[in-house]
Design an enzyme around this catalytic site. Sequence first.
Site, PDB file in Angstrom:
ATOM      1  N   GLY A   1       1.140  -1.283   0.017  1.00 12.45           N
ATOM      2  CA  GLY A   1       0.076   0.012   0.170  1.00 12.45           C
ATOM      3  C   GLY A   1       1.098   1.008   0.147  1.00 12.45           C
ATOM      4  N   CYS A   2       0.160   2.553   0.658  1.00  9.08           N
ATOM      5  CA  CYS A   2       1.142   3.887   0.728  1.00  9.08           C
ATOM      6  C   CYS A   2       2.538   3.057   1.562  1.00  9.08           C
ATOM      7  CB  CYS A   2       0.270   4.564   0.771  1.00  9.08           C
ATOM      8  SG  CYS A   2       0.702   6.397   1.454  1.00  9.08           S
ATOM      9  N   PHE A   3       3.564   3.884   0.602  1.00 11.19           N
ATOM     10  CA  PHE A   3       4.690   3.613   1.007  1.00 11.19           C
ATOM     11  C   PHE A   3       5.047   4.300   2.250  1.00 11.19           C
ATOM     12  CE2 PHE A   3       6.949   5.205  -3.291  1.00 11.19           C
ATOM     13  CZ  PHE A   3       6.639   6.502  -2.477  1.00 11.19           C
TER      14      PHE A   3
END
Length: 210
Positions: free
Chosen positions: A54-56
């Site tokens: 997902g969002c890093f």
Amino acid sequence: MTFDHRSPQLPGPRRTLPGRATRPHAVGGRHLITGHPVETEGPDGFEVAVVGLGCFWGEEQTFWRLPGVWSTSVGYAGGSTPHPTYEEVCTGLTGHAEVVRVVFDPSVLPYDEILRTFWENHDPTQGMRQGNDRGSQYRSILLTTSDGQQAAALASRDRYQAKMTAAGYGEITTEIRPLDVYYYAEDYHQQYLARNPNGYCPLHATGVAY
């Protein structure tokens, strides 16, 4: 970081963006938490793990907190476009996922602990998204850097699938394959939540233990 227009599928060769021959942006010199270089292989005997969940932004923080981690960075991998920019990755036309690169000491932090952290901190059954973050760049992906990592990753998926099934979840969609190329993201993405403590990047853990 929610954009409804992002592609839910990987692009074919005719749609993939061409990219460029060299990196178009700078990367920070020192890790804001560990003090070690952001671009590093670490000391002799250290290993590298590359994971996408997902969002890093938030996920990098999850991994830099683990004992035995030398350095972390965020970047792009798993696609075809060479040296992409964040804006290009956001179109869904590079094939890349947002990933975290973890340099770690396996004598302190076994790879199986990297895998446990990976599985327990997102929902690996969601396909091309995590929560409201939709698009191929948010897909669940494990990119391995050795034959041993590849075997361990596949075995861990089977183990976690049994746990997820028992908890009522569907099939794990995580992509597992050897790393081809890792491209560092822009400097402002590195250790983003250390720079912006109130930054948006929710975790999507299922609560199912590894």
